[in-house]
Each structure stands twice: as C-alpha cells, then as structure tokens.
Design a protein around this motif. Structure first.
Motif, PDB file in Angstrom:
ATOM      1  N   UNK A   1       1.016  -0.935   0.141  1.00  0.00           N
ATOM      2  CA  UNK A   1      -0.196   0.015   0.392  1.00  0.00           C
ATOM      3  C   UNK A   1       1.109   1.168  -0.025  1.00  0.00           C
ATOM      4  N   UNK A   2       0.501   2.105  -0.700  1.00  0.00           N
ATOM      5  CA  UNK A   2       1.487   4.167  -1.125  1.00  0.00           C
ATOM      6  C   UNK A   2       0.734   4.444  -1.628  1.00  0.00           C
ATOM      7  N   UNK A   3       1.222   5.837  -0.694  1.00  0.00           N
ATOM      8  CA  UNK A   3       0.462   6.602  -0.872  1.00  0.00           C
ATOM      9  C   UNK A   3       1.548   8.190  -1.434  1.00  0.00           C
ATOM     10  N   UNK A   4       1.632   8.605  -2.502  1.00  0.00           N
ATOM     11  CA  UNK A   4       2.618   8.927  -2.872  1.00  0.00           C
ATOM     12  C   UNK A   4       2.358  10.387  -2.854  1.00  0.00           C
ATOM     13  N   UNK A   5       2.430  11.819  -1.743  1.00  0.00           N
ATOM     14  CA  UNK A   5       2.065  12.780  -2.127  1.00  0.00           C
ATOM     15  C   UNK A   5       3.169  13.179  -2.950  1.00  0.00           C
ATOM     16  N   UNK A   6       2.976  14.398  -4.375  1.00  0.00           N
ATOM     17  CA  UNK A   6       3.879  15.313  -4.491  1.00  0.00           C
ATOM     18  C   UNK A   6       2.755  16.075  -4.689  1.00  0.00           C
ATOM     19  N   UNK A   7       4.280  17.638  -5.118  1.00  0.00           N
ATOM     20  CA  UNK A   7       3.591  19.044  -5.734  1.00  0.00           C
ATOM     21  C   UNK A   7       4.142  19.770  -4.707  1.00  0.00           C
ATOM     22  N   UNK A   8       4.841  19.673  -3.640  1.00  0.00           N
ATOM     23  CA  UNK A   8       5.131  20.958  -2.499  1.00  0.00           C
ATOM     24  C   UNK A   8       6.007  21.480  -3.090  1.00  0.00           C
ATOM     25  N   UNK A   9       6.338  22.326  -2.484  1.00  0.00           N
ATOM     26  CA  UNK A   9       7.958  23.086  -2.537  1.00  0.00           C
ATOM     27  C   UNK A   9       7.695  24.581  -2.077  1.00  0.00           C
ATOM     28  N   UNK A  10       8.149  25.358  -2.194  1.00  0.00           N
ATOM     29  CA  UNK A  10       8.483  27.002  -2.163  1.00  0.00           C
ATOM     30  C   UNK A  10       8.037  27.192  -2.490  1.00  0.00           C
ATOM     31  N   UNK A  11       6.610  28.441  -1.974  1.00  0.00           N
ATOM     32  CA  UNK A  11       5.716  29.415  -2.739  1.00  0.00           C
ATOM     33  C   UNK A  11       5.337  30.374  -2.003  1.00  0.00           C
ATOM     34  N   UNK A  12       5.124  31.612  -3.270  1.00  0.00           N
ATOM     35  CA  UNK A  12       5.527  32.525  -2.588  1.00  0.00           C
ATOM     36  C   UNK A  12       3.772  32.617  -2.696  1.00  0.00           C
ATOM     37  N   UNK A  13       3.940  33.647  -1.756  1.00  0.00           N
ATOM     38  CA  UNK A  13       2.709  34.329  -1.037  1.00  0.00           C
ATOM     39  C   UNK A  13       1.656  34.553  -2.458  1.00  0.00           C
ATOM     40  N   UNK A  14      -0.027  34.188  -2.442  1.00  0.00           N
ATOM     41  CA  UNK A  14      -0.527  33.777  -3.439  1.00  0.00           C
ATOM     42  C   UNK A  14      -0.369  33.656  -4.242  1.00  0.00           C
ATOM     43  N   UNK A  15       0.492  32.287  -3.991  1.00  0.00           N
ATOM     44  CA  UNK A  15       0.507  31.054  -5.143  1.00  0.00           C
ATOM     45  C   UNK A  15      -0.517  29.984  -5.246  1.00  0.00           C
ATOM     46  N   UNK A  16      -0.111  29.131  -6.597  1.00  0.00           N
ATOM     47  CA  UNK A  16      -1.988  28.480  -6.262  1.00  0.00           C
ATOM     48  C   UNK A  16      -0.736  26.955  -6.970  1.00  0.00           C
ATOM     49  N   UNK A  17      -0.221  26.842  -6.485  1.00  0.00           N
ATOM     50  CA  UNK A  17       0.148  25.108  -6.660  1.00  0.00           C
ATOM     51  C   UNK A  17      -0.884  23.532  -5.828  1.00  0.00           C
TER      52      UNK A  17
END
Length: 118
Positions: A1-17
C-alpha cells in the motif's frame, strides 16, 4: 500500500500550487481520501476530504481557496491550492480511510512540504 504525495515546494504568497496523491496497492476508489497538514509545533489538522462518491469537506481556513478532486482512473487525488498564505506553510499528508464493518482501515502517505514565503 502506498500513497505518494507530491507537488510541494517553496511558493510565494498568493501562489497556486497543486498537490497530488497517487495511490497504489489497494482499491482507493472505495476510500475517503483526505489531505491533512502539520505546521511546526502544531498538531496535524484536516485540510480537505473527498468521499468515494465525490462529496467534499473543507477546513474553514481553506474554504474558497482549496479544491480537492479525485481521478479514480489515475488513482490520484488532487489538492488545488489558491491564494496561499504564509500560515498555509506545513507538511501536507494524504490519507485514505474506509470503514470495514466495525474496523477503520487507515493509510497514510509520506508528507510533502509546502512553504509559503516571499
């Protein structure tokens, strides 16, 4: 069983990751999938959940800014995050939960760090 989270990082205020939780090793379309987050020194808290039927639930702090969705064909759950604020900085975790009779089956993935900073 795996749940692989991705997409994070450093984002500026107001950003939309967009965060993605890719599941494998179990039939995730019958589970409620949730995103949770934990900021330094704070308890883990619910961000958003989506049931197998597509019903969604959001924390008050993210309502109107975050959208959770699922793509069962791709075994993925997405968290679109808009208008990010510094207080959204946290490690974000995905979770899969299902009740089987009186037993709650609960899986956690590893976290992905989201840092909101200019």
């Amino acid at each position: 069983v795996q749940l692989q989270a991705s997409g994070g990082g450093l984002v500026q205020p107001g950003g939309s990751p967009r965060l993605s939780c890719r599941t494998s090793g179990f039939t995730s379309d019958s589970y409620t999938i949730g995103w949770y987050r934990q900021a330094p020194g704070k308890q883990r808290e619910l961000v958003a959940t989506i049931t197998s039927g597509g019903s969604t639930n959001y924390a008050d702090s993210v309502k109107g800014r975050f959208t959770i969705s699922r793509d069962n064909l791709k075994n993925s759950v997405l968290l679109q995050m808009n208008s990010l604020k510094p207080e959204d900085t946290a490690v974000y975790y995905c979770n899969a939960k299902r009740s089987v009779g009186s037993v709650i089956v609960n899986y956690w993935g590893q976290g992905t760090q989201v840092t909101v900073s200019s």
